[in-house]
Design an enzyme around this catalytic site. Structure first.
Site, short mmCIF file in Angstrom:
data_model
loop_
_atom_site.label_atom_id
_atom_site.label_comp_id
_atom_site.label_asym_id
_atom_site.label_seq_id
_atom_site.Cartn_x
_atom_site.Cartn_y
_atom_site.Cartn_z
N LYS A 87 0.73 -1.13 0.00
CA LYS A 87 0.03 0.21 0.19
C LYS A 87 1.05 1.32 -0.10
CE LYS A 87 -0.70 0.09 5.03
NZ LYS A 87 0.04 1.52 5.25
N ASP A 88 2.00 1.21 0.30
CA ASP A 88 2.93 2.24 0.48
C ASP A 88 3.92 2.58 -1.00
OD1 ASP A 88 2.15 2.83 3.09
OD2 ASP A 88 4.06 1.79 3.78
N ARG A 135 -8.07 8.86 3.07
CA ARG A 135 -9.08 7.81 2.83
C ARG A 135 -9.71 7.53 4.08
NH1 ARG A 135 -9.01 2.60 4.33
NH2 ARG A 135 -6.90 2.61 4.48
N ARG A 136 -8.85 7.42 5.03
CA ARG A 136 -9.53 6.83 6.49
C ARG A 136 -10.14 8.12 6.86
NH1 ARG A 136 -4.15 3.60 8.36
NH2 ARG A 136 -4.81 1.62 7.62
N ARG A 153 1.31 10.64 13.28
CA ARG A 153 2.59 9.98 13.02
C ARG A 153 3.27 9.21 13.99
NH1 ARG A 153 5.75 12.22 8.87
NH2 ARG A 153 6.94 10.24 9.19
N ARG A 159 1.76 5.62 18.31
CA ARG A 159 0.44 5.91 18.10
C ARG A 159 -0.60 5.28 19.37
NH1 ARG A 159 -0.64 6.13 11.65
NH2 ARG A 159 1.52 6.66 11.13
N CYS A 251 -1.37 8.12 -2.38
CA CYS A 251 -2.00 8.03 -1.14
C CYS A 251 -2.69 9.43 -0.67
CB CYS A 251 -0.52 7.77 -0.22
SG CYS A 251 0.25 9.21 0.02
#
Length: 335
Positions: A87-88, A135-136, A153, A159, A251
């Protein structure tokens, strides 16, 4: 295990970021290559801009900041192959590099990790939820427009600590990362991939190798790496990636894509999946609107790059016909 490697062959060098998740992912790939070939693999730590720069990820160039340093080291010959979270990985081609393998895919879903274990719908009005993904953010606001969604981040543990210390009421993460580092106990809710489609390629790893020049050992490396490809992971993740590539959405675009393998209707439960159910959604950044399309595809028709590109063309045409280009900055929309 294959042991056809020449005795005394030099270890293969796998370039990796130094974070716990990256080292865990790379270690899994290294173990798989050792088991498949009998050849030793050593990890080569590489620092990326994404590891040292601060600020919102989208403003730093997106998830590609984690990729560039690994690719540069690979092209310079400092390592023989590298591992990315798919995904990255930007969808544009890079001269001299190719995806050599897609190993077994981890769970693809997004998950919520809240301080008290509450699911999303039970969070208090105005709760602060952390996510750096457009997106989230759009998906969160679409479901709960009252939420305060703030960028975040840091690695997974950083996190989670910010949640525990009260800076956030909850955060959204990929289930795959928590699974790989053994932190699934922190999951408060799993979001179904059909109703909450993740990033293209989420849960999948991309093992990148050099295409090679005459006289180097790239062919041997590519052969070794190719042995760990999982056919199911390859067909789903690369199809999602093909759709994202055709959209020309990176992204920073609020796009969710999920491909799921399904057996033909009426087939035995143990039958191999021969259909691919694909859902793609494009969101307005504030979550107020979304365009969703679903396509049912024969696995055989998306088994190679040409078939995936043709399917992606149809999916994207469908999205744009329904107004997706009005919701997000999609270069593939022709606007």
């Amino acid at each position: 295990m294959s042991t056809d490697t020449a005795p005394g062959a030099a270890p293969l060098r796998l370039g990796t970021r130094a974070s716990l998740l990256a080292r865990t992912q790379s270690g899994t790939v290294a173990d798989a290559v050792r088991a498949a070939t009998g050849r030793e693999v050593e990890l080569v730590p590489i620092t990326t801009d994404g590891d040292v720069l601060t600020g919102p990820l989208a403003q730093l160039g997106g998830t590609g900041v984690f990729v560039a340093a690994l690719r540069d080291a690979l092209l310079r010959g400092e390592c023989d192959f590298v591992v990315h979270s798919m995904k990255d990985l930007p969808t544009g081609a890079v001269d001299g590099l190719t995806i050599g393998a897609v190993p077994h895919r981890a769970p693809v879903r997004d998950v919520l990790c809240s301080r008290d274990g509450s699911p999303l719908d039970a969070l208090p009005h105005g709760a602060v939820v952390g996510s750096g993904s457009p997106r989230r953010v759009a998906q969160l606001l679409r479901r709960r427009p009252d939420l305060v969604v703030r960028g975040i981040r840091g690695n997974v543990d950083t996190r989670l600590r910010k949640v525990d210390e009260g800076e956030y009421d909850a955060i959204v993460l990929a289930e795959a990362g928590l699974t790989r580092i053994g932190r699934t106990d922190r999951i408060s809710e799993r979001f179904d991939a059909d109703g909450w489609p993740p990033s293209a390629g989420q849960g999948a790893l991309a093992v990148e190798v050099r295409t090679g020049v005459e006289g180097d050992d790239s062919a041997a490396v590519r052969d070794a790496v190719a042995r760990i490809t999982d056919a199911d992971a390859e067909v789903t993740a690369l199809l999602e990636r093909a759709v994202l590539r055709r959209l020309e959405a990176g992204c920073a675009a609020p796009v969710g894509i999920a491909a799921t393998l399904e057996a033909e209707a009426g087939a035995d439960a143990d039958a191999d999946a021969d259909r691919v159910a694909l859902v793609a959604e494009v969101y307005a950044l504030d979550g107020a609107r979304a365009v969703r399309v679903t396509h049912d595809l024969a696995r055989a028709e998306v088994a190679d790059d040409a078939g995936r590109a043709a399917a992606a063309e149809r999916v994207v045409a469908d999205l744009l016909a329904r107004g997706a280009g009005e919701l997000a900055d999609l270069a593939g929309s022709g606007r």
